[in-house]
Design an enzyme around this catalytic site. Structure first.
Site, PDB file in Angstrom:
ATOM      1  CG  HIS A 119     -76.335 -16.815  26.135  1.00 18.30           C
ATOM      2  ND1 HIS A 119     -77.278 -16.057  26.783  1.00 18.30           N
ATOM      3  CD2 HIS A 119     -75.218 -16.758  26.891  1.00 18.30           C
ATOM      4  CE1 HIS A 119     -76.761 -15.562  27.891  1.00 18.30           C
ATOM      5  NE2 HIS A 119     -75.510 -15.978  27.979  1.00 18.30           N
ATOM      6  CD  GLU A 120     -71.570 -17.810  25.810  1.00 22.34           C
ATOM      7  OE1 GLU A 120     -70.949 -16.739  26.020  1.00 22.34           O
ATOM      8  OE2 GLU A 120     -72.153 -18.421  26.718  1.00 22.34           O
ATOM      9  CG  HIS A 123     -72.434 -12.325  26.365  1.00 20.04           C
ATOM     10  ND1 HIS A 123     -73.140 -11.563  27.267  1.00 20.04           N
ATOM     11  CD2 HIS A 123     -72.528 -13.610  26.809  1.00 20.04           C
ATOM     12  CE1 HIS A 123     -73.641 -12.342  28.216  1.00 20.04           C
ATOM     13  NE2 HIS A 123     -73.289 -13.591  27.948  1.00 20.04           N
ATOM     14  CG  HIS A 127     -68.498  -6.355  24.372  1.00 17.57           C
ATOM     15  ND1 HIS A 127     -67.677  -5.534  25.115  1.00 17.57           N
ATOM     16  CD2 HIS A 127     -68.727  -7.438  25.141  1.00 17.57           C
ATOM     17  CE1 HIS A 127     -67.420  -6.098  26.273  1.00 17.57           C
ATOM     18  NE2 HIS A 127     -68.037  -7.259  26.321  1.00 17.57           N
TER      19      HIS A 127
END
Length: 249
Positions: A119-120, A123, A127
């Site tokens: 999940h991280e 991110h 970006h």
């Protein structure tokens, strides 16, 4: 700390305002609903993470391994993976370009830890591809940070005093707090999209089996509820402030 300042202002209002005669401010119901939502969401994500932390991934890989593998597979070579202390303190830092994994994720090979690590990285992928909602969240963040702190000061002072300046300060506080609520709203699509990207990569890259991917989806859905509860709580607090401002008027 900000909420404490607001409560001080509300205390002053119930002491000097019309609701002092009644002895109960019905807007407190909104606060109680928000507290219940937040506590329930927090308890659910913790219990779900704990449950699937006991399920070891069929492949002997840790959260760190998964994070590095996902970043490489997505052509992201300028983001590094770091270990941080705590549990469920995982986050992606866009300025430092780091994926930070907690004690319960970094070196663990459970389905839950892999889901959170992925999940991280989702991110980081956002970006990298220029995902628009995450740009909106970044743009709103400074105003949200300032608004969440100063709004309580404006409102507390406005509730203590009377006159036109009182209403001006209360309205200013409501506008400032609205930026914090807006940030919570913009955060929702960002978090849901990061989880969607993570699950897709975990499945397509063969990191998790079909059954394990379904378990990971449950972990990420539980985590998403905390953001939903946070946004709902923000709306309830905002509604309470508007009710108080209307009574003052």
């Amino acid at each position: 700390m900000g909420f404490g300042i607001l409560e001080y202002g509300i205390l002053a209002y119930t002491r000097y305002g019309s609701y002092n005669r009644i002895g109960f401010d019905p807007s407190y119901i909104l606060v109680l609903i928000g507290m219940v939502l937040s506590l329930a969401a927090s308890a659910y994500v913790k219990s779900t993470f704990k449950k699937y932390s006991r399920v070891m991934c069929s492949r002997n890989i840790t959260g760190k391994d998964v994070a590095e593998r996902i970043l490489n597979s997505q052509g992201i070579y300028d983001v590094s993976v770091h270990h941080i202390s705590g549990d469920l303190t995982d986050h992606y830092h866009p300025t430092d370009k780091t994926v930070n994994l907690s004690d319960s994720v970094y070196g663990r090979n459970s389905v839950a830890s892999i889901a959170v690590a992925a999940h991280e990285c989702g991110h980081a992928v956002q970006h990298n591809v220029g995902y628009q909602p995450i740009k909106w969240r970044t743009a709103v963040l400074p105003a949200a940070n300032i608004g969440s702190k100063l709004s309580w000061v404006f409102i507390a002072v406005g509730l203590i005093f009377y006159g036109s300046m009182s209403m001006f300060l209360i309205k200013l506080g409501i506008v400032a707090f609205s930026f914090a609520v807006l940030f919570q709203v913009v955060t929702l699509p960002v978090e849901f999209n990061a989880s969607s990207r993570a699950l897709k990569i975990l499945k397509n890259d063969g990191i998790l089996s079909n059954d394990e991917t379904k378990m990971a989806a449950k972990v990420l859905r539980a985590a998403a509820l905390t953001y939903v509860a946070s946004a709902a709580t923000g709306f309830l607090q905002l509604a309470r402030l508007v009710m108080i401002a209307n009574r003052r008027r």
